[in-house]
Design a protein around this motif. Structure first.
Motif, PDB file in Angstrom:
ATOM      1  N   SER A   6       0.864  -1.175   0.000  1.00 36.10           N
ATOM      2  CA  SER A   6       0.000   0.000   0.000  1.00 36.10           C
ATOM      3  C   SER A   6       0.897   1.220   0.000  1.00 36.10           C
ATOM      4  O   SER A   6       1.643   1.449   0.962  1.00 36.10           O
ATOM      5  CB  SER A   6      -0.906  -0.007   1.236  1.00 36.10           C
ATOM      6  N   ASN A   7       0.817   1.979  -1.085  1.00 37.14           N
ATOM      7  CA  ASN A   7       1.721   3.108  -1.284  1.00 37.14           C
ATOM      8  C   ASN A   7       3.151   2.590  -1.229  1.00 37.14           C
ATOM      9  O   ASN A   7       3.520   1.749  -2.022  1.00 37.14           O
ATOM     10  CB  ASN A   7       1.456   4.218  -0.280  1.00 37.14           C
ATOM     11  N   ASP A   8       3.949   3.036  -0.282  1.00 34.10           N
ATOM     12  CA  ASP A   8       5.333   2.580  -0.205  1.00 34.10           C
ATOM     13  C   ASP A   8       5.573   1.683   0.998  1.00 34.10           C
ATOM     14  O   ASP A   8       6.694   1.533   1.456  1.00 34.10           O
ATOM     15  CB  ASP A   8       6.285   3.774  -0.177  1.00 34.10           C
ATOM     16  N   LYS A   9       4.518   1.060   1.509  1.00 33.05           N
ATOM     17  CA  LYS A   9       4.613   0.214   2.705  1.00 33.05           C
ATOM     18  C   LYS A   9       4.198  -1.217   2.397  1.00 33.05           C
ATOM     19  O   LYS A   9       3.322  -1.457   1.566  1.00 33.05           O
ATOM     20  CB  LYS A   9       3.713   0.750   3.824  1.00 33.05           C
ATOM     21  N   VAL A  10       4.828  -2.160   3.088  1.00 34.87           N
ATOM     22  CA  VAL A  10       4.431  -3.567   3.025  1.00 34.87           C
ATOM     23  C   VAL A  10       3.467  -3.799   4.188  1.00 34.87           C
ATOM     24  O   VAL A  10       3.752  -3.438   5.325  1.00 34.87           O
ATOM     25  CB  VAL A  10       5.654  -4.503   3.155  1.00 34.87           C
ATOM     26  N   VAL A  11       2.305  -4.371   3.881  1.00 37.01           N
ATOM     27  CA  VAL A  11       1.259  -4.567   4.878  1.00 37.01           C
ATOM     28  C   VAL A  11       1.017  -6.061   5.091  1.00 37.01           C
ATOM     29  O   VAL A  11       0.856  -6.810   4.121  1.00 37.01           O
ATOM     30  CB  VAL A  11      -0.060  -3.894   4.434  1.00 37.01           C
ATOM     31  N   ARG A  35       9.637 -10.497   0.317  1.00 37.88           N
ATOM     32  CA  ARG A  35      10.626 -10.056  -0.666  1.00 37.88           C
ATOM     33  C   ARG A  35       9.928  -9.502  -1.910  1.00 37.88           C
ATOM     34  O   ARG A  35      10.288  -8.436  -2.416  1.00 37.88           O
ATOM     35  CB  ARG A  35      11.541 -11.218  -1.056  1.00 37.88           C
ATOM     36  N   ASP A  36       8.908 -10.209  -2.394  1.00 34.29           N
ATOM     37  CA  ASP A  36       8.168  -9.748  -3.569  1.00 34.29           C
ATOM     38  C   ASP A  36       7.510  -8.397  -3.310  1.00 34.29           C
ATOM     39  O   ASP A  36       7.487  -7.519  -4.182  1.00 34.29           O
ATOM     40  CB  ASP A  36       7.104 -10.769  -3.968  1.00 34.29           C
ATOM     41  N   ALA A  37       6.977  -8.217  -2.100  1.00 35.46           N
ATOM     42  CA  ALA A  37       6.330  -6.951  -1.755  1.00 35.46           C
ATOM     43  C   ALA A  37       7.352  -5.821  -1.711  1.00 35.46           C
ATOM     44  O   ALA A  37       7.090  -4.713  -2.187  1.00 35.46           O
ATOM     45  CB  ALA A  37       5.602  -7.073  -0.417  1.00 35.46           C
ATOM     46  N   VAL A  38       8.530  -6.085  -1.156  1.00 37.23           N
ATOM     47  CA  VAL A  38       9.574  -5.058  -1.100  1.00 37.23           C
ATOM     48  C   VAL A  38      10.021  -4.697  -2.505  1.00 37.23           C
ATOM     49  O   VAL A  38      10.215  -3.514  -2.824  1.00 37.23           O
ATOM     50  CB  VAL A  38      10.754  -5.529  -0.235  1.00 37.23           C
ATOM     51  N   VAL A  39      10.174  -5.680  -3.363  1.00 34.83           N
ATOM     52  CA  VAL A  39      10.566  -5.413  -4.756  1.00 34.83           C
ATOM     53  C   VAL A  39       9.491  -4.568  -5.434  1.00 34.83           C
ATOM     54  O   VAL A  39       9.800  -3.624  -6.168  1.00 34.83           O
ATOM     55  CB  VAL A  39      10.816  -6.733  -5.517  1.00 34.83           C
ATOM     56  N   ALA A  40       8.218  -4.872  -5.174  1.00 32.90           N
ATOM     57  CA  ALA A  40       7.126  -4.106  -5.774  1.00 32.90           C
ATOM     58  C   ALA A  40       7.153  -2.654  -5.306  1.00 32.90           C
ATOM     59  O   ALA A  40       6.921  -1.741  -6.104  1.00 32.90           O
ATOM     60  CB  ALA A  40       5.784  -4.743  -5.440  1.00 32.90           C
ATOM     61  N   THR A  41       7.449  -2.426  -4.034  1.00 34.75           N
ATOM     62  CA  THR A  41       7.518  -1.039  -3.549  1.00 34.75           C
ATOM     63  C   THR A  41       8.695  -0.311  -4.187  1.00 34.75           C
ATOM     64  O   THR A  41       8.588   0.862  -4.529  1.00 34.75           O
ATOM     65  CB  THR A  41       7.628  -0.948  -2.015  1.00 34.75           C
ATOM     66  N   ALA A  42       9.800  -1.000  -4.381  1.00 32.15           N
ATOM     67  CA  ALA A  42      10.960  -0.387  -5.018  1.00 32.15           C
ATOM     68  C   ALA A  42      10.644  -0.035  -6.473  1.00 32.15           C
ATOM     69  O   ALA A  42      11.028   1.030  -6.953  1.00 32.15           O
ATOM     70  CB  ALA A  42      12.167  -1.314  -4.937  1.00 32.15           C
ATOM     71  N   ASP A  43       9.916  -0.922  -7.150  1.00 34.99           N
ATOM     72  CA  ASP A  43       9.533  -0.660  -8.548  1.00 34.99           C
ATOM     73  C   ASP A  43       8.617   0.556  -8.631  1.00 34.99           C
ATOM     74  O   ASP A  43       8.738   1.365  -9.554  1.00 34.99           O
ATOM     75  CB  ASP A  43       8.831  -1.882  -9.156  1.00 34.99           C
TER      76      ASP A  43
END
Length: 47
Positions: A6-11, A35-43
């Motif tokens: 959500s936005n730039d946070k992993v929930v 890990r996938d969520a962190v990569v998505a926020t970085a993207d």
């Protein structure tokens, strides 16, 4: 348990009052989801 971005946070969402007891395979799956969520926020930040 649900993992999403959500936005730039992993929930992490778990049902109220529930506890997670994870075996080795489940821990690996949670790690992969995080890990996938962190990569998505970085993207999203790069866009």
């Amino acid at each position: 348990m649900t993992v999403f971005v959500s936005n730039d946070k992993v929930v992490l969402v778990a049902p109220p009052g529930e506890a997670a007891v994870l075996g080795p395979l489940d821990v690996g799956r949670l790690r992969a989801a995080l890990r996938d969520a962190v990569v998505a926020t970085a993207d999203e930040e790069e866009s």
